[in-house]
Design an enzyme around this catalytic site. Sequence first.
Site, PDB file in Angstrom:
ATOM      1  N   TYR A  79      33.307 -21.701   4.052  1.00  0.00           N
ATOM      2  CA  TYR A  79      34.713 -21.280   4.201  1.00  0.00           C
ATOM      3  C   TYR A  79      35.622 -22.399   4.738  1.00  0.00           C
ATOM      4  O   TYR A  79      35.142 -23.402   5.209  1.00  0.00           O
ATOM      5  CB  TYR A  79      34.864 -19.970   4.962  1.00  0.00           C
ATOM      6  CG  TYR A  79      34.442 -19.823   6.408  1.00  0.00           C
ATOM      7  CD1 TYR A  79      34.188 -20.889   7.237  1.00  0.00           C
ATOM      8  CD2 TYR A  79      34.343 -18.534   6.949  1.00  0.00           C
ATOM      9  CE1 TYR A  79      33.839 -20.689   8.567  1.00  0.00           C
ATOM     10  CE2 TYR A  79      33.988 -18.332   8.271  1.00  0.00           C
ATOM     11  CZ  TYR A  79      33.741 -19.427   9.076  1.00  0.00           C
ATOM     12  OH  TYR A  79      33.408 -19.234  10.378  1.00  0.00           O
ATOM     13  N   GLU A  80      36.907 -22.196   4.569  1.00  0.00           N
ATOM     14  CA  GLU A  80      37.910 -23.247   4.876  1.00  0.00           C
ATOM     15  C   GLU A  80      37.619 -24.536   4.106  1.00  0.00           C
ATOM     16  O   GLU A  80      37.881 -25.642   4.609  1.00  0.00           O
ATOM     17  CB  GLU A  80      37.974 -23.526   6.377  1.00  0.00           C
ATOM     18  CG  GLU A  80      38.484 -22.362   7.210  1.00  0.00           C
ATOM     19  CD  GLU A  80      39.898 -21.946   6.873  1.00  0.00           C
ATOM     20  OE1 GLU A  80      40.702 -22.821   6.471  1.00  0.00           O
ATOM     21  OE2 GLU A  80      40.206 -20.741   6.997  1.00  0.00           O
ATOM     22  N   GLY A  81      37.105 -24.402   2.893  1.00  0.00           N
ATOM     23  CA  GLY A  81      36.795 -25.574   2.060  1.00  0.00           C
ATOM     24  C   GLY A  81      35.327 -25.914   2.177  1.00  0.00           C
ATOM     25  O   GLY A  81      34.863 -26.296   3.246  1.00  0.00           O
TER      26      GLY A  81
END
Lengths: 596, 596
Positions: free
Chosen positions: B438-440
């Site tokens: 998550y978040e890239g």
Amino acid sequence: MSYTAPVKDMLFVMKELAGLDEIAALPGFEDATEETARAVLDESARLCGEVLAPLNAEGDKNPSSLKDGMVTATPGFREAFQQYAEGGWQGLQHPADYDGQGLPKLVATPCIEMLNAANTSFALCPLLTDGAIEALLTAGSEEQKQRYVPKLISGQWTGTMNLTEPQAGSDLALVRTRAEPQGDGTYRIFGTKIFITWGEHDMAENIVHLVLARLPDAPDGVKGISLFIIPKFMVDQDGSLGARNDVHCVSIEHKLGIKASPTAVLQFGDHGGAIGYLVGEVNCGLEYMFIMMNATRFAVGVQGVALADRAYQRAVAYAKERVQSRPVDGSAKAAVTIIHHPDVRRMLGTMRALTEGARALAYVTAAHSDIAHHHPDAAVRADHQAVYEYLVPVVKGWSTELAIDVTSLGVQVHGGMGYIEETGAAQHLRDARILPIYEGTTAIQANDLVGRKTLRDGGAVATRLLAAVSQTLDALAAREEPDFESMREHLTKGHRSLATAIDFILANAKRDPNAVFAGSVPYLKLAGIVLCGWQMARALLAASSDETRDAAFCSAKIATARFYAEHILPQATALEISITSAKGMQGVLALSEEQF
Amino acid sequence: MSYTAPVKDMLFVMKELAGLDEIAALPGFEDATEETARAVLDESARLCGEVLAPLNAEGDKNPSSLKDGMVTATPGFREAFQQYAEGGWQGLQHPADYDGQGLPKLVATPCIEMLNAANTSFALCPLLTDGAIEALLTAGSEEQKQRYVPKLISGQWTGTMNLTEPQAGSDLALVRTRAEPQGDGTYRIFGTKIFITWGEHDMAENIVHLVLARLPDAPDGVKGISLFIIPKFMVDQDGSLGARNDVHCVSIEHKLGIKASPTAVLQFGDHGGAIGYLVGEVNCGLEYMFIMMNATRFAVGVQGVALADRAYQRAVAYAKERVQSRPVDGSAKAAVTIIHHPDVRRMLGTMRALTEGARALAYVTAAHSDIAHHHPDAAVRADHQAVYEYLVPVVKGWSTELAIDVTSLGVQVHGGMGYIEETGAAQHLRDARILPIYEGTTAIQANDLVGRKTLRDGGAVATRLLAAVSQTLDALAAREEPDFESMREHLTKGHRSLATAIDFILANAKRDPNAVFAGSVPYLKLAGIVLCGWQMARALLAASSDETRDAAFCSAKIATARFYAEHILPQATALEISITSAKGMQGVLALSEEQF
């Protein structure tokens, strides 16, 4: 998503790397031709793909459950086990004298891989039953063999291995379960065993527990452990079932994975004593277990290959379907399927290379076992047995460690969807996480590799394997194309690192055991990386020399071998440094408990 | 098992490696003395250890649940969030102008680490709220800031980030959510957002959703995305809550881990349109997100440190308690606690070295951010901002990847007990598995590191960091003891590998983008290993030069640094080979889809 057994890959390894033709030339294996092997694999692939794989997610959602001391398997498992039993699959590698099929381990191994890839939880029941059969064939009396083995092979009964107790896990010296002789040749057994896989279930009519326990006058430690048969239901002279024995499942564990496989706490003797029958000699239980354990540990290594392949197949399917982002080289204006992105290729390449390398080493190991059991020349048998015994902890330790990395990469390929349980990728990681723990942790495998398999013979077998790798390096040297040069460069370095590590272990084991054992797991991993790399080099040579196979298949084998050379083999250097930089009680070995 | 924040370790890093004194000398940070920092950390440690850590297992067993569109948090979470809010913790690093505490990021970071170590699922709510605050402070109007930020800081409201849609994950160009202008300055929003962390819950009275959407006439791709505020309940002029807005939680995900953190599917506009307010300029949404995302990505990197440390603490406690097997050096006749076994030491050493290295790099990165925001000299600010931006994808990518390895080792230290959920070790692995996604994803971080952070400035910042590592190497060269020599040897090799990788990327990005991006994740890992190793070298120097601290603390720091040098840094070589051996569309890059 279902599972398609990679039969073509399996046959390639069996034939080109593990020497199926040589195995089929051994006495007793005359029927194990390529044709037979292919037919067996195809039929196994059908059963695993169509019947067992679809039950895998169901087993995760609806685990086995315990009520009133009885375990009910996941819906569908009982019927699937009937099909498995009726197909004769449990007897694949067991002797025809006891109604088995007597096929080579080399032919049974791909089938065991398929079974585990399709449904690891299910596969554990046959896997442990195989262990019980091996133990009885190794150490049981003829009467015991006749009474139990055919029923285990037919699948009417299943088997378990009862070693662990709350205080005795890796350290079996601490086993406390008691066996009291009754004077009539039987024993009454009292104690608690934990982590008993398929220790109680409703898939078969009886369960044959093999149990480690101590006689009242037994010496302390591992030299005072005996092995007993304790059937769930007593078995009459004619083989029919009698009274319920005093062994009861008191709970099953709530686990990270392999949820459909009930992990039982078994209580022996709470109601007067469980009736047990001694197997072999008194106080030799651990010795029998060790003989059998090589087979079980090997099978757990194959589980690692299996879960890695299943995760790879799922990741490939997703990568071919999921559309996201334009290619980095500007070759398309719109978003493409993610299999076109270099990083996804790298992940899939890593998964594939590790899996193929581990499969090849496992099958080659199986072939050594076949030769060790069937070659007419005793010296040849002994040689192959020694190599087999060296390779077992490598196959067990390395294939299971890499299974965690590969299944974790499988989650990563799926992005956010990989974290959602319904996708199925996470189950493979959860299931794989037990593999480096049960049947001896990676540290236990590594201690075995260092102690019994490397030091005991002064590095003789290890050196023989290094010489065999050198032969492959010579064959690579005859080819000038970049794929061969790259493999030769990196396999040469890996070979050198492994040789250095072996020298270090031989030189320091006596004077600095802490340093050597601090490097035992790195040594196991190093051996795994280099010996699997050796198999990848042999696959490269085989794939490039055969003009009759299809070009796409061969070019994929060559690309995967080169990927292994450039992305996996270079890790050997770091492991060599880990191993050889340890000296005495320094660094983290020297810290006091309070400093942690 | 509870959690004890390693306040002493944290203060050591803050002071000796991240330059707390220099940060406290910056305008606006005058209060951030060592004394204040210690007091803040101690108070945070108390809250995290006593209130939040005990709720962690509970959250795993009783996840947030959805009924009739309302999510109820795990029992106890709501009350804990009240305590968190009332303590002023949400405002720690936010400006005093909006009721924050205005402390440096360097002081807030250890508190965020503690929060995540204690209870990752809980910590995600403040983490996302921090992101929303940053986004509003960056791009919101003064009226928007006044209306929303103080309520977010006080914990009366929480914030979310709404980027992902079913077809748009890593690739935000594919965002489809529509924003229709209403002519009165507001918009009506229609669409579906998925994976919205704490997207619906009952811990606070309102939720401020920040949502990416497209105006009807917006250009395709990432240049047509705008950012909107969509409150769950409408906010009146006086700040009181009005009608329910048209955003509804239609489901929450069944996940591998972080189960107490509800991951919502949010439906916008099913009943006429959700009312939204444009933030900043039209079509600049992604740009604002990127500014804010550095902060969020950094925080996720800190989550990696946090979970690694929690797993380490649990493994150490078990290793000190579990008795199994005699020592390999024969120093005791009976079985000992497993912390005495060399392989267990190696596992704990690996966990500890990776965690300490990652913590040090994260805190140093926080200090760069503080200087970038508070230094009076604009040129100095710009320099530090550039270093901060280079380090963020490294901290995010590397700390989260290593968190998987460390938490997995934590399971392994526990043996069979690690696989049983009640033990708690497995939860950390399950929780950690989302961090590199998550978040890239790690691949997205690596693309950022290669593209925006290395290529865009022609490697200027990367080269500056290499020069700083060289300075540390010089300092090591002044010392002749083995600990320093070993660190110098391995850090020198790591430095050379990183320099080679950077050269390769700069030389090949244009002519061979596929090769460069196939090596992007190995480059990120290489940078992580070497830059964390640099911090370990600095820690070694600091620990050996200060005679005033206690000897046990310093000798542990020295031993851990040396362990890092000999067991972690050598992996740099393999990564360098992975990166530099890729050329064009060869190997697995060249295979057709069918060959996978």
